[in-house]
Every structure is written in C-alpha cells, then in structure tokens.
Write an enzyme that holds these catalytic residues in place. Structure first.
Site, PDB file in Angstrom:
ATOM      1  N   HIS A  59       0.807  -1.213   0.072  1.00  0.00           N
ATOM      2  CA  HIS A  59      -0.056   0.091  -0.027  1.00  0.00           C
ATOM      3  C   HIS A  59       1.055   1.221  -0.102  1.00  0.00           C
ATOM      4  O   HIS A  59       1.837   1.482   0.855  1.00  0.00           O
ATOM      5  CB  HIS A  59      -0.923  -0.096   1.280  1.00  0.00           C
ATOM      6  CG  HIS A  59      -2.171  -0.720   1.074  1.00  0.00           C
ATOM      7  ND1 HIS A  59      -2.713  -1.504   1.883  1.00  0.00           N
ATOM      8  CD2 HIS A  59      -2.752  -1.455  -0.167  1.00  0.00           C
ATOM      9  CE1 HIS A  59      -3.781  -2.367   1.505  1.00  0.00           C
ATOM     10  NE2 HIS A  59      -3.781  -2.314   0.218  1.00  0.00           N
ATOM     11  N   ASP A  61       0.627   3.876   1.552  1.00  0.00           N
ATOM     12  CA  ASP A  61       1.110   4.721   2.826  1.00  0.00           C
ATOM     13  C   ASP A  61       1.940   3.603   3.590  1.00  0.00           C
ATOM     14  O   ASP A  61       2.428   4.080   4.600  1.00  0.00           O
ATOM     15  CB  ASP A  61      -0.353   4.918   3.463  1.00  0.00           C
ATOM     16  CG  ASP A  61      -0.918   3.727   4.051  1.00  0.00           C
ATOM     17  OD1 ASP A  61      -1.006   2.450   3.332  1.00  0.00           O
ATOM     18  OD2 ASP A  61      -1.369   3.722   5.224  1.00  0.00           O
ATOM     19  N   HIS A  62       2.640   2.795   2.858  1.00  0.00           N
ATOM     20  CA  HIS A  62       3.797   2.048   3.493  1.00  0.00           C
ATOM     21  C   HIS A  62       4.930   2.127   2.500  1.00  0.00           C
ATOM     22  O   HIS A  62       6.122   1.876   2.988  1.00  0.00           O
ATOM     23  CB  HIS A  62       3.444   0.612   3.677  1.00  0.00           C
ATOM     24  CG  HIS A  62       2.257   0.711   4.726  1.00  0.00           C
ATOM     25  ND1 HIS A  62       2.343   0.283   6.113  1.00  0.00           N
ATOM     26  CD2 HIS A  62       0.824   1.100   4.580  1.00  0.00           C
ATOM     27  CE1 HIS A  62       0.798   0.300   6.654  1.00  0.00           C
ATOM     28  NE2 HIS A  62       0.251   0.930   5.941  1.00  0.00           N
ATOM     29  N   HIS A 115      -4.892  -8.652   4.987  1.00  0.00           N
ATOM     30  CA  HIS A 115      -5.044  -7.311   4.594  1.00  0.00           C
ATOM     31  C   HIS A 115      -4.766  -7.232   3.086  1.00  0.00           C
ATOM     32  O   HIS A 115      -5.283  -6.546   2.418  1.00  0.00           O
ATOM     33  CB  HIS A 115      -4.110  -6.215   5.597  1.00  0.00           C
ATOM     34  CG  HIS A 115      -4.124  -5.011   5.259  1.00  0.00           C
ATOM     35  ND1 HIS A 115      -5.354  -4.107   5.260  1.00  0.00           N
ATOM     36  CD2 HIS A 115      -3.280  -4.020   4.713  1.00  0.00           C
ATOM     37  CE1 HIS A 115      -5.091  -2.796   5.033  1.00  0.00           C
ATOM     38  NE2 HIS A 115      -3.988  -2.795   4.584  1.00  0.00           N
ATOM     39  N   HIS A 172      -0.195   2.358  12.180  1.00  0.00           N
ATOM     40  CA  HIS A 172      -1.254   3.262  12.327  1.00  0.00           C
ATOM     41  C   HIS A 172      -1.712   3.743  13.636  1.00  0.00           C
ATOM     42  O   HIS A 172      -1.862   2.979  14.554  1.00  0.00           O
ATOM     43  CB  HIS A 172      -2.718   3.126  11.445  1.00  0.00           C
ATOM     44  CG  HIS A 172      -2.459   3.160  10.080  1.00  0.00           C
ATOM     45  ND1 HIS A 172      -2.749   4.274   9.376  1.00  0.00           N
ATOM     46  CD2 HIS A 172      -2.174   2.119   9.234  1.00  0.00           C
ATOM     47  CE1 HIS A 172      -2.537   3.848   8.009  1.00  0.00           C
ATOM     48  NE2 HIS A 172      -2.174   2.636   7.964  1.00  0.00           N
TER      49      HIS A 172
HETATM   50 FE    FE Z   1      -1.662   1.586   6.143  1.00  0.00          FE
HETATM   51 ZN    ZN Z   2      -2.305  -1.179   4.259  1.00  0.00          ZN
END
Ligand code: FE
Ligand code: ZN
Length: 256
Positions: A59, A61-62, A115, A172
């Site tokens: 993802h 955001d990683h 996920h 997070h």
């Molecule tokens: Fe994330």
């Molecule tokens: Zn993620």
C-alpha cells in the site's frame, strides 16, 4: 545480538514510520516509509545513516517514500517475496521462515496474508519488537482487502504465540476508534475498560498509544479473542467456531 534503537515518526493523518537502528554496526532501517522527507530528516537529526527499507506490504502509505529514500541513500529495499511486483524498488525478497539481518539484529519473517495477499511481518526477537504493518493494530486488525477471514486468523495466530512482552509497532494510530468498537463487543472486559481510560487520556494529550504489546492485545483486542464467551454472547454467536466469530466481528467493525 544487538538490541535495536527504535524511533517513531508520525506522518500523514495517522501513519507511523519507524527508524530501527543497530547501535553496534550503524545499520538503520526505515520501516514502511509512507513518505520520504520525515524519515530522511529524522535520520539526519539522530546521526543515523539509512541503510535499509523494510516494507510490510504494497500500500502507498507504506511504500510511498521507497524510491526517494533509495535515491537519497542508496539503501537496500526488503519486502515480501509473494508481492515483489508491487513493492517499488525492491532488492531483497523475503517470506515465511526467512531470517533477515539488520546489522547485528535479526528478524524472523512471517507471511501474514489477509489485509493484502502478500503482507509480511518482521519479528526482532532480541529487541522484543514486531513490525506488523496493517495486520495487527492496538485493539484492532487490518481490513480484509485481499484475503479471507481464515487467512487473517492464521496470520494473527502467529503473533499470539510471540512472547507477551513483544512490542507491537503497528503502522497506524487507530487505537481510540478501535477501542470504542472493542468495548461495543466486550463491554464487561475489565482490562479493556481500563485500557480505554488510559488511551483516552493519552490521546487527549496527543501522546502515541503505539507501541502496544502482545500481552495487552491478548487481553483486549477482539480480533485475538473470538473464543471469548463474552464477545460471542454480545454478537449473538455463542459456541460458534473461531473463524466464523472472527469474520462476524470484522464485518461489524467495517460498518461501525
Ligand atoms: Fe496502512
Ligand atoms: Zn495497508
């Protein structure tokens, strides 16, 4: 074996990026760089030279800072073998059963799909540190974007076996909203009630609630507690099998 120094960097709305530094060799990893600049600045402020990126999953955001950090530092990017095609700039592919050395610290790698289908986690046993990305959160777990409830249960079961003092460096700050949901499904869990008091107080002062530990997650995280009779009763699933209870709990959280 070296014990890592770990530095937490809050970025974007609610992401945590980590610097993990081996004091004996100077090796320094950025774990899941959502963005580059805050990690580069934090490393410079510490006097640490970034040698690695450790990614847990694809993802943005990683991994959004991968290429800029690699261009600036020449670091080695380590990520999931099962999802290498979606990790920008990946150099080293790792998966279940592998170990990876960051200086004199060693991580055991776990495949933890659910996920995303290629999600991995890094357990640095000698540092009591688990970097689990978006698989396990404080009082929560990641949404099932690419996996099944049975896969996520199997992934989380790997974490349940780690020593209770293991620190959970998730990616997070979702703790307060996770805790409100947790209380809705286990209202009589005294450890959970107390934990939420502590979490509310910390957040009121804008203090991070992460890292957590495996021990406190086992007592308060509904996604590790599908065998709780209190939880099962509250959601009307007394006596049902673990994966079915987990799936219903995850479904309820999705619309909480
Ligand atoms: Fe994330
Ligand atoms: Zn993620």
């Amino acid at each position: 074996m070296s014990r890592l120094d770990i530095h937490q960097i809050p970025v974007l709305n609610d992401n945590y990026v980590y610097l993990a530094h081996c004091p004996e060799t100077g090796a320094t990893a950025v774990v899941d760089p959502a963005v580059a600049r805050p990690a580069l600045d934090a490393a410079r402020a510490k006097g640490w030279e970034i040698s690695h990126i450790l990614n847990t999953h694809h993802h943005g955001d990683h991994t959004g800072g991968n290429l800029e950090i690699k261009a600036a530092t020449g670091c080695t990017i380590v990520g999931p073998r099962a999802d290498a095609g979606r990790i920008p700039g990946i150099d080293v592919r790792v998966g279940d059963g592998d170990t990876y050395a960051l200086g004199n610290a060693e991580a055991a790698v776990y495949d933890v799909p659910g996920h995303t289908r290629g999600h991995i986690a890094y357990w640095f046993r000698g540092s009591d540190a688990l970097f689990c990305g978006d698989t396990l959160f404080a009082m929560g777990c990641g949404r099932l974007f690419e996996g099944t409830p049975a896969q996520m249960v199997a992934s989380l079961d790997k974490f349940k076996k780690l020593p209770p003092e293991t620190r959970v460096f998730c990616a997070h700050e979702y703790t307060q909203s996770n805790g409100r949901f947790a209380l809705s499904v286990e209202p009589d869990n005294r450890a959970l009630v107390q934990r939420m008091k502590d979490v509310d107080a910390a957040r009121a002062r804008n203090v991070p609630t992460v890292p957590s530990t495996i021990g406190i997650e086992l007592k308060t995280n509904p996604f590790l507690r599908a065998d709780s009779s209190d939880l099962q009763r509250t959601i009307g699933m007394s006596g049902r099998d673990y994966v079915t209870v987990f799936a219903e709990t995850r479904r309820r959280k999705d619309s909480f």
